[in-house]
Design an enzyme around this catalytic site. Structure first.
Site, PDB file in Angstrom:
ATOM      1  N   PRO A  31       0.838  -1.205   0.000  1.00  0.00           N
ATOM      2  CA  PRO A  31       0.000   0.000   0.000  1.00  0.00           C
ATOM      3  C   PRO A  31       0.872   1.254   0.000  1.00  0.00           C
ATOM      4  CG  PRO A  31       0.045  -0.980   2.192  1.00  0.00           C
ATOM      5  CD  PRO A  31       0.792  -1.919   1.296  1.00  0.00           C
TER       6      PRO A  31
ATOM      7  N   ASP B 162       5.696   2.540   2.368  1.00  0.00           N
ATOM      8  CA  ASP B 162       4.839   1.388   2.635  1.00  0.00           C
ATOM      9  C   ASP B 162       4.048   1.690   3.902  1.00  0.00           C
ATOM     10  OD1 ASP B 162       3.688  -1.017   3.339  1.00  0.00           O
ATOM     11  OD2 ASP B 162       5.498  -2.221   3.061  1.00  0.00           O
ATOM     12  N   HIS B 163       2.737   1.905   3.746  1.00  0.00           N
ATOM     13  CA  HIS B 163       1.909   2.334   4.877  1.00  0.00           C
ATOM     14  C   HIS B 163       1.763   1.251   5.943  1.00  0.00           C
ATOM     15  CE1 HIS B 163      -0.469   5.123   6.964  1.00  0.00           C
ATOM     16  NE2 HIS B 163      -1.135   5.646   5.958  1.00  0.00           N
ATOM     17  N   ARG B 164       2.091   0.010   5.627  1.00  0.00           N
ATOM     18  CA  ARG B 164       2.036  -1.044   6.637  1.00  0.00           C
ATOM     19  C   ARG B 164       3.137  -0.859   7.679  1.00  0.00           C
ATOM     20  NH1 ARG B 164       2.672  -6.058   2.695  1.00  0.00           N
ATOM     21  NH2 ARG B 164       4.467  -4.722   2.205  1.00  0.00           N
TER      22      ARG B 164
END
Length: 418
Positions: A217, A390-392
């Site tokens: 994401p 990376d939004h994770r």
């Protein structure tokens, strides 16, 4: 006695490769450490050295053979070692598995099969602890969640091929197009294009970036940065620097990126799939364009090095990358990537994250722009920076703090030379 030379596991994640060139031939004497052949991996061309002295007997796998798996016999070696009483020296050594490139697209989808030992006398899809399957079949099986151990292969010697995996997925109600989309090329009329030779590294890049863009994401943070102070400092340094000691703008960005990561360790992380990994050192990958495709050699412990050392490392690894001579240790790992297209006049761009890393910095072209200073218009040399995240693993606030630290180091560049 005769011994088999097998393809070694030349990198931690190495499963198969292409034999590009043999440096020796039948009858050649070799010593320990002599280069036997060149193998292309996912990211580089690797020289494979002899582990024993002797005379080359037979080349079992010719140059140009693709998808040669680890532990496959690729040649024979006649050594001076005497066999013991239990050793049987074969008159000739034959390959157990044909290694010609499989035209998997032409393999018919197999009829439904059952798991187990198979029919008596039929070849098994297991050899010891290793599943006899093509690399693409293994990759797609992992993506679809199909257990290879439950399949019987329809390929040569029971090898599991792509059609076997797709048939098993269909029986389990899995739609391969959803989990592993593959887009068929729409070709123009014949005669209007030239088909280039297959480039394994290019194919690997395509697969990895497709997976990264689909599964990670991404979000993007973009800032403008004033380069006037950095350019002036670089000019002063290079005016007095000796040959081979001049610094590039990219050298400064790599050093500044490392210092900003040390200040904001929450951005020096990766997502493992279940947990967050925070790196104890700053290893920065630098994107390098080569005739064989994009590669990202890694500069180790950048935050602990002088900028002159960083510059030398970048030049050395970039030269090795363009020559296709990177070793696995040159490109494995890395906690962050810097990609600079400014030299091509690209004003700004958003790069795709290089997994398993969580961030990549895209550096655009330095150019004069009109900006406001103390409420008055003035001209300054500006560059646009875009951080892909990376939004994770990294939240927006952490990414913004990293960029703030980076801009501060660029605006006060003297500390980059310390």
């Amino acid at each position: 006695m005769h011994k088999e030379i097998k393809l070694a596991e030349i990198a931690a994640d190495f499963e198969s490769g292409t034999i590009e060139e043999w440096r020796v031939g039948p009858g050649d004497a070799v010593q320990v450490g002599d280069v036997l052949l060149e193998v292309s991996t996912e990211k580089a061309l690797v020289e494979v050295e002899a582990e024993e002295a002797g005379t080359i007997g037979e080349i079992l796998v010719p140059a140009g053979t693709e998808d040669v798996e680890v532990n496959t016999p690729i040649a024979t070696l006649l050594t001076t070692e005497k066999p013991d009483a239990t050793t049987v020296v074969p008159a000739s050594v034959a390959m157990d598995t044909p290694l010609a490139v499989e035209e998997e697209a032409q393999q018919p989808a197999p009829v439904a099969t059952t798991s187990g030992t198979g029919q008596p006398g039929s070849p098994s899809a297991e050899q010891g602890d290793r599943t006899l399957a093509s690399p693409v079949a293994k990759r797609i099986a992992r993506q679809l969640g199909v257990a290879l151990a439950t399949l019987e292969g329809s390929g040569p010697n029971g090898r599991i091929v792509l059609g076997d995996v797709e048939a098993a997925a269909a029986r389990q109600g899995i739609d391969p197009t959803e989990s592993a989309p593959r887009t068929a090329a729409v070709l123009p009329p014949s005669g209007t294009y030239e088909e280039l030779p297959e480039n394994r590294i290019r194919q690997v890049i395509a697969d990895r970036l497709t997976t990264a863009k689909r599964d990670i994401p991404h979000f993007y943070l973009t800032v403008d940065c004033n380069l006037d102070a950095l350019l002036l400092l670089r000019q002063q340094h290079n005016a007095s620097a000796g040959s081979g000691q001049k610094l590039s703008v990219n050298d400064f960005f790599v050093k500044a990126s490392a210092m900003a990561l040390r200040e904001t360790p929450e951005a020096n992380v990766a997502w493992s799939g279940t947990t967050l990994l925070r790196f104890n050192q700053v290893d920065i990958a630098v994107a390098v364009d080569t005739p064989r495709g994009l590669t990202t050699p890694v500069i180790r412990r950048v935050d602990d090095k002088l900028i002159s050392e960083i510059s030398q490392d970048i030049r050395r690894l970039a030269d090795r990358a363009r020559d296709g001579r990177l070793s696995p240790n040159d490109y494995k790992g890395g906690s962050f990537t810097v990609s600079n297209l400014g030299m091509f006049g690209v004003r700004e761009f958003a790069a795709i994250i290089n997994p398993p890393q969580a961030c990549i910095l895209a550096v655009g072209a330095a150019e004069p722009r009109v900006v406001a200073r103390n409420g008055e218009p003035t001209v300054a040399t500006m560059v646009t920076l875009t951080l892909s995240v990376d939004h994770r693993a990294v939240d927006g606030a952490a990414g913004a703090k990293y960029l703030q630290a980076l801009i501060r180091f660029i605006a006060s560049p003297k500390q980059l030379l310390e």
